[in-house]
Scaffold this active site. Sequence first.
Site, short mmCIF file in Angstrom:
data_model
loop_
_atom_site.label_atom_id
_atom_site.label_comp_id
_atom_site.label_asym_id
_atom_site.label_seq_id
_atom_site.Cartn_x
_atom_site.Cartn_y
_atom_site.Cartn_z
N HIS A 108 0.96 -1.20 -0.08
CA HIS A 108 -0.15 0.03 -0.03
C HIS A 108 0.96 1.22 0.02
CE1 HIS A 108 -2.95 -3.03 2.01
NE2 HIS A 108 -3.41 -2.45 0.78
N GLU B 156 1.97 3.66 3.16
CA GLU B 156 2.30 3.10 4.51
C GLU B 156 4.00 3.03 4.40
OE1 GLU B 156 -1.41 0.09 4.46
OE2 GLU B 156 0.51 -0.76 4.59
N GLU C 136 1.34 -6.01 10.72
CA GLU C 136 0.95 -4.48 10.85
C GLU C 136 1.64 -3.82 12.07
OE1 GLU C 136 -1.33 -2.91 9.04
OE2 GLU C 136 -2.39 -4.54 7.97
#
Length: 338
Positions: free
Chosen positions: A58, A61, A218
Site C-alpha cells: 500500500h 505505508e 501491521e
Amino acid sequence: MTILNHDFLALTLANPNAMAPFQLTFPSGTGVVEETGILRLEPTQTSRVSVVLSAGIHGNETGPMELINQLVRDILAGKLTLGVRLLVIIGHPVAANAATRFCDVNLNRLFSGAWRNYAGIEVQRAERLEMAVNDFYALSSTDSEHIRLHYDLHTAIRGSMHEKFVVHPFVENAHYSKQQLAFFAASEIEAVLLSHQPTTTFSYYSHSVHGAHAFTVELGKVYPFGQNDLSCFAALEKNLRQLLEKGSLAESSLSSLCIFNVLDALVKDDDSYELNIDQDVKNFTQFTEGYPLAQSKKSVYRVKQTGDAIVFPNTNLPVGQRAGLVVRAISVDALSLI
Ligand SMILES: [Zn+2]
C-alpha cells in the site's frame, strides 16, 4: 547504474514505473535490481535461509519502507554482513509517490492470480511481484531444511487496541509454528490474528505456493515519508538485523501474545448495510453480547459473546464484499504448536 548513497528507496521512487535490471556488489555479496522496487541480494557465504522483506504494497505505508531501506543501506555499505538470501520489495512506488494507498485497485487483494479478474495499474505489478517471489524461491535450495520466510510489512489506516499485530495465513492442519510466534513476541508484536480461509494477499501467496512462513505484519499507523518514528519498530528492526546477519530468529515467551480466531466475516449484503460503530473505531475494539454490530434491510448481526471484537471494518465497498471480521480471543495454550 548504481544505487546512489545506497538509497534503494530513493532510486525506486525516482523510477516508479520501470527500471532496466542491473547488477551490483557489496562487501558481503552480490545483488541485482530486477525491476523498480525489486532487489535481490545473495550472500557470499551459502545460506539455508531465504527471506523476503516487502513493504509499501500500500503506497502510503511509508514507515516500513523506510525501515527496510535502512537495512538495505547498511548491507550495501558493509555495516551489516548479509548471512541469508534476501529479496527486498518496495511494493507500489507509483502509489507511494502519490501518497495514496492504491491507484485503481487494492494491490493486496490481487495475488494468487486474482489479478486476472481486475483492470488497473496494480494488475501488472501483482503479476510482476509474484514472478519475483517465484524466481527468488526457485533459486533457493530444494533441500528440505531450507527455510523460506516472507514478512510483508504494513501500517494500518485506523488505530488498533493492539498497535502491532500479525495476520497469520490460513493453515489447513491448524498447526502453528512456535518459532515464528516466539519471533513475533520478541519483536513486540502484541497480537496474532489467525486467518479462517485462504486469501489473495501477498503473504498468503508465498505461504500457499512456496510453503514459506509468510505473514502480513501491521506495525501501527500511517504517516507521510519522513514523519515516522522508526524507534516504534526498534525491537523488530533489531531482530530482523539478527535474522539477516546470522540466519537465526530471536525468541521470547508466547505469553505476551494475544491470539484471535475469526468468528464471522461481516458481508455487505445490501446498499443499506451499516456498521454501528464510530468512524474511527480501533481494530480489536470489543463489544457486549447482543449488540447489533451490523444491519441492513436484509439482516442484522448481533454480537454473540461479550468480548468479541471487530477488525478491518469498512463499508465503503461494493455489495457482496467483506465489511469486517468479528474475532474472538483464544488462549495460546489452545493452539497446536509445532
Ligand atoms: Zn497495508
